[in-house]
Every structure is written in structure tokens, then in C-alpha cells.
Design an enzyme around this catalytic site. Structure first.
Site, mmCIF file in Angstrom:
data_model
loop_
_atom_site.group_PDB
_atom_site.id
_atom_site.type_symbol
_atom_site.label_atom_id
_atom_site.label_comp_id
_atom_site.label_asym_id
_atom_site.label_seq_id
_atom_site.Cartn_x
_atom_site.Cartn_y
_atom_site.Cartn_z
ATOM 1 C CG ASP A 104 133.191 -4.362 54.306
ATOM 2 O OD1 ASP A 104 133.631 -5.588 55.705
ATOM 3 O OD2 ASP A 104 134.562 -4.178 54.200
ATOM 4 N NE ARG A 154 134.518 -8.527 59.272
ATOM 5 C CZ ARG A 154 134.918 -8.504 58.098
ATOM 6 N NH1 ARG A 154 134.038 -6.579 58.347
ATOM 7 N NH2 ARG A 154 134.498 -8.874 57.116
HETATM 8 C C1 LIG Z 1 139.030 -8.454 59.246
HETATM 9 C C2 LIG Z 1 138.523 -6.649 59.866
HETATM 10 C C3 LIG Z 1 137.345 -6.481 59.991
HETATM 11 C C4 LIG Z 1 136.697 -4.902 60.199
HETATM 12 N N1 LIG Z 1 135.885 -3.936 58.822
HETATM 13 C C5 LIG Z 1 134.936 -3.833 59.969
HETATM 14 C C6 LIG Z 1 133.729 -2.883 59.344
HETATM 15 O O1 LIG Z 1 133.367 -3.544 58.493
HETATM 16 N N2 LIG Z 1 133.240 -1.451 59.784
HETATM 17 C C7 LIG Z 1 134.593 -0.810 60.634
HETATM 18 O O2 LIG Z 1 133.891 -0.122 61.050
HETATM 19 N N3 LIG Z 1 136.114 -1.660 60.599
HETATM 20 C C8 LIG Z 1 135.709 -2.393 59.976
HETATM 21 N N4 LIG Z 1 137.147 -2.840 60.551
HETATM 22 C C9 LIG Z 1 137.995 -1.957 62.043
HETATM 23 C C10 LIG Z 1 138.264 -2.162 63.164
HETATM 24 O O3 LIG Z 1 136.586 -1.108 63.208
HETATM 25 C C11 LIG Z 1 139.123 -1.286 64.265
HETATM 26 O O4 LIG Z 1 138.945 -0.159 63.197
HETATM 27 C C12 LIG Z 1 140.344 -1.925 63.573
HETATM 28 O O5 LIG Z 1 140.300 -3.401 63.422
HETATM 29 C C13 LIG Z 1 141.668 -1.311 64.874
HETATM 30 O O6 LIG Z 1 140.430 -1.857 66.512
HETATM 31 P P1 LIG Z 1 141.591 -3.007 67.003
HETATM 32 O O7 LIG Z 1 139.950 -3.711 67.468
HETATM 33 O O8 LIG Z 1 142.682 -3.490 66.479
HETATM 34 O O9 LIG Z 1 142.183 -2.275 68.372
HETATM 35 P P2 LIG Z 1 143.196 -0.996 68.452
HETATM 36 O O10 LIG Z 1 141.828 -0.483 69.722
HETATM 37 O O11 LIG Z 1 142.950 0.056 67.191
HETATM 38 O O12 LIG Z 1 144.026 -1.518 68.744
HETATM 39 C C14 LIG Z 1 144.493 -2.572 69.470
HETATM 40 C C15 LIG Z 1 146.195 -3.054 69.761
HETATM 41 O O13 LIG Z 1 145.775 -3.924 69.026
HETATM 42 C C16 LIG Z 1 147.459 -3.859 68.348
HETATM 43 N N5 LIG Z 1 147.795 -3.181 67.482
HETATM 44 C C17 LIG Z 1 146.576 -2.535 66.389
HETATM 45 N N6 LIG Z 1 147.161 -2.148 65.922
HETATM 46 C C18 LIG Z 1 147.960 -2.417 65.509
HETATM 47 C C19 LIG Z 1 148.643 -2.561 64.689
HETATM 48 N N7 LIG Z 1 149.030 -1.674 63.214
HETATM 49 N N8 LIG Z 1 150.131 -3.145 64.494
HETATM 50 C C20 LIG Z 1 150.287 -4.232 66.154
HETATM 51 N N9 LIG Z 1 149.629 -4.031 66.909
HETATM 52 C C21 LIG Z 1 148.298 -3.095 66.902
HETATM 53 C C22 LIG Z 1 147.833 -3.237 69.389
HETATM 54 O O14 LIG Z 1 148.125 -4.069 70.711
HETATM 55 C C23 LIG Z 1 147.592 -2.290 70.133
HETATM 56 O O15 LIG Z 1 146.898 -1.381 71.312
HETATM 57 C C24 LIG Z 1 137.535 -4.063 61.161
HETATM 58 C C25 LIG Z 1 138.736 -4.853 61.027
HETATM 59 C C26 LIG Z 1 139.053 -5.862 61.186
HETATM 60 C C27 LIG Z 1 140.392 -6.825 61.627
#
Ligand SMILES: Cc1cc2nc3c(=O)[nH]c(=O)nc-3n(C[C@H](O)[C@H](O)[C@H](O)COP(=O)(O)OP(=O)(O)OC[C@H]3O[C@@H](n4cnc5c(N)ncnc54)[C@H](O)[C@@H]3O)c2cc1C
Length: 278
Positions: A104, A154
Site C-alpha cells: 500500500d 495499483r
Molecule cells: C482497492 C483500493 C486500494 C486502495 N489503496 C490505497 C492506498 O494504498 N493508498 C491510498 O492513499 N489510498 C488507497 N485507496 C483509497 C483511494 O485513494 C481513495 O481514497 C478512495 O478509493 C476513494 O476514491 P474513489 O476513487 O473511490 O473516488 P471518490 O472521489 O471518493 O468517489 C467517486 C465516486 O465513487 C462513488 N463512491 C465512492 N464511495 C462510495 C460509497 N461508499 N458508496 C457508493 N458509492 C461510492 C460515488 O459515485 C462517488 O461520487 C485505495 C482504494 C481502493 C478501492
């Protein structure tokens, strides 16, 4: 809490993995805990991962389930070499059981150290994956550098509060950066892993992967356990690899609070699950 966290024990993590795998998904498991400044706690984290990898293998799940490791949970804040050696023990266990490890990415003060450890581990286990965060200004260059054959990367938006000197400050700029970085990864020779719940980005990745002639299976989608499970199944039914990030372990409270802060409407589910002890 069980909507977002598998439970506290290895057995609960294995059970959730079994369910997801039988629904056609793949999994990456995160033993919750970070920012350790205690070598004994780091050691306990390594043992938890090794126990988990043994259990996944015993249950015939290692082929479809890997682990995600935060280097600060295995000693990065104490000593980079200690974190590297601890992560290497987890990689050796994954290798024995035919699965993989992804490191991560945490806040920007750890990025260079984490990429150094990634490079070092990849010299023994080329399948070790890394994470790049689209909100950092440096990330496009990192994507180009790491989009080489065999490289599992990732791409996520990024989850930490970062200063404007190193990061984009508007959501729109982060989305644009995500698309530029996705293009860099898809046009390269590595294996991109697109971690996002954003329906617009998922659609764009679908279009861009077609443009670059990427077949399903030459990249994957990743989402968090409990978030948009319907979309996870839909993508898998279209033939894509979808990996669900499943957190488990005793330190679930901080993780849960971060998920709730991202989307306050999740609070209703949380309160209900507390009331029902679900
Ligand atoms: C598999 C995975 C691994 C990750 N690993 C890391 C890492 O190593 N380091 C790190 O800094 N971050 C990590 N993250 C977190 C990532 O950086 C984001 O903070 C997080 O995924 C939210 O971003 P998003 O791309 O989903 O978009 P957002 O801008 O949060 O969401 C965009 C859209 O997605 C949909 N959405 C988001 N959340 C929800 C919900 N709870 N329910 C329904 N719809 C929703 C909505 O339509 C929203 O408008 C990881 C995320 C994932 C999925």
C-alpha cells in the site's frame, strides 16, 4: 462494522474471502494497523500475515487472494531496512503459496522509501505490486517509470491529507491526473490495477483499455469491501478481474472512521450494524 471490515480474526477473513471468491471476485487482504513505532508490534503484524497466507492456502484460496501490506505497520517509521526485511518474510510466505503481495502507499513523506523497498523486493519477487496516488504531482512520472513488463501497479486517487506543494488540491484536477496516469499505465507493458469506485473513471478506463488493445485479464479493477458491491459483480460478469480489498483485524476503528468521513451516508449503515452487533 461488518459491512466494511471482515472481522477481527484470520478465520473471519478467510470466510469473507471464500464468499467473495465463490461470487467470481478476487481479493486482497489488509491486516489493519499502521504507523507502528514498536518492533514487537511490527513482528506481530508479520506473523498475522504469515498465518493468514497459510490459512488461505489450506482453504484453496491462495490462487484468488493476495495480501496488501502497509510498510509503516511492519516498521518503516523505525528503520527502512527492518520494514524491508519484514515485508520480505511476507513475500516469502506468499511465494510458497503461489500468491502475491502489494505494498500500500501511505502519506507522501514515505513515497520514496516505499518505492525503494518495492524495487528491492521486486529484485527477488518480480510480482510484488506497488501503489501510486493520482493526487500527487509526481505520480505521472512514476507511472511512466514503473509501467514496465511484469510491473503490478495499483492506481488510486490517494487517501491522505497532503500539502499543495506536492498534491493537486481540487477533485477535478485529481480526476484529470487519474486519467493521465491510467493512460500511462495502459500504454505501457505492466499490469495496471485501477482502484476506484468512481463510475466515471471506471467508464473511462473501459474506453481507454479498448483504445490500447488491452483485453480483460491484462489489467484489473479494485474496490473496497462493502463499497459498490453491485458494480463489483457487474464488472466481473463482463469478464473483468475485480479484486476486493478486504480489511480485517483488531485495529478496525480508524479504518472505519476514514470510510465514514469519505461518505457520511454510510453512517446509517454503521449505526445499524452497531445496534444489531452485525
Ligand atoms: C482497492 C483500493 C486500494 C486502495 N489503496 C490505497 C492506498 O494504498 N493508498 C491510498 O492513499 N489510498 C488507497 N485507496 C483509497 C483511494 O485513494 C481513495 O481514497 C478512495 O478509493 C476513494 O476514491 P474513489 O476513487 O473511490 O473516488 P471518490 O472521489 O471518493 O468517489 C467517486 C465516486 O465513487 C462513488 N463512491 C465512492 N464511495 C462510495 C460509497 N461508499 N458508496 C457508493 N458509492 C461510492 C460515488 O459515485 C462517488 O461520487 C485505495 C482504494 C481502493 C478501492
Amino acid at each position: 462494522m461488518r459491512r466494511f471490515v471482515a472481522g477481527e480474526s484470520t478465520a473471519e477473513a478467510v470466510e469473507v474471502t471464500r464468499r467473495l471468491v465463490s461470487a467470481g471476485l478476487t481479493v486482497t487482504l489488509d491486516y489493519l494497523g499502521e504507523d507502528t513505532t514498536d518492533a514487537r508490534q511490527a513482528e506481530q503484524t508479520v506473523r498475522a500475515y504469515v498465518e493468514l497466507l497459510d490459512a488461505l492456502y489450506d482453504h484453496g484460496l491462495a490462487e484468488r487472494a493476495e495480501v496488501s501490506v502497509k510498510l509503516t505497520a511492519v516498521g518503516q517509521l523505525l528503520d527502512e531496512q527492518l520494514a524491508r526485511d519484514n515485508a520480505a518474510r511476507i513475500c516469502a510466505a506468499a511465494d510458497r503459496h503461489g500468491t502475491t503481495v502489494t505494498l500500500d502507499m501511505e502519506d507522501h513523506t514515505t513515497t520514496d522509501s516505499t518505492l525503494r523497498v518495492l524495487a528491492s523486493l521486486r529484485s527477488t519477487w518480480p510480482w510484488v505490486g506497488g501503489v501510486l496516488q493520482a493526487y500527487l504531482r509526481r505520480t505521472l512520472a512514476d507511472c511512466h517509470r514503473l509501467a514496465s513488463a511484469g510491473s503490478r501497479i495499483r492506481l488510486c486517487k490517494g487517501a491522505y491529507a497532503e500539502p499543495p506543494e506536492v498534491s493537486y488540491d481540487s477533485a477535478h484536477q485529481v480526476d484529470l491526473s487519474y486519467v493521465r496516469c491510467a493512460n500511462a499505465l495502459l500504454s505501457g507493458d505492466g499490469f495496471p490495477m485501477f482502484a476506484t469506485h468512481d463510475p466515471r473513471l471506471v467508464r473511462i478506463i473501459g474506453e481507454r483499455s479498448g483504445f490500447y488493445g488491452r483485453k480483460p485479464g491484462s489489467f484489473e479493477y479494485q474496490m473496497l469491501y462493502g463499497i459498490r458491491p453491485d458494480a463489483q459483480l457487474r464488472l466481473a460478469q463482463l469478464g473483468h478481474t475485480v479484486r476486493v480489498y478486504v480489511p480485517y483485524g483488531g485495529e478496525w476503528y480508524g479504518y472505519l472512521m476514514r470510510r465514514l468521513a469519505e461518505r457520511p451516508s454510510n453512517t446509517a449503515f454503521f449505526v445499524r450494524s452497531l445496534l444489531t452487533r452485525g
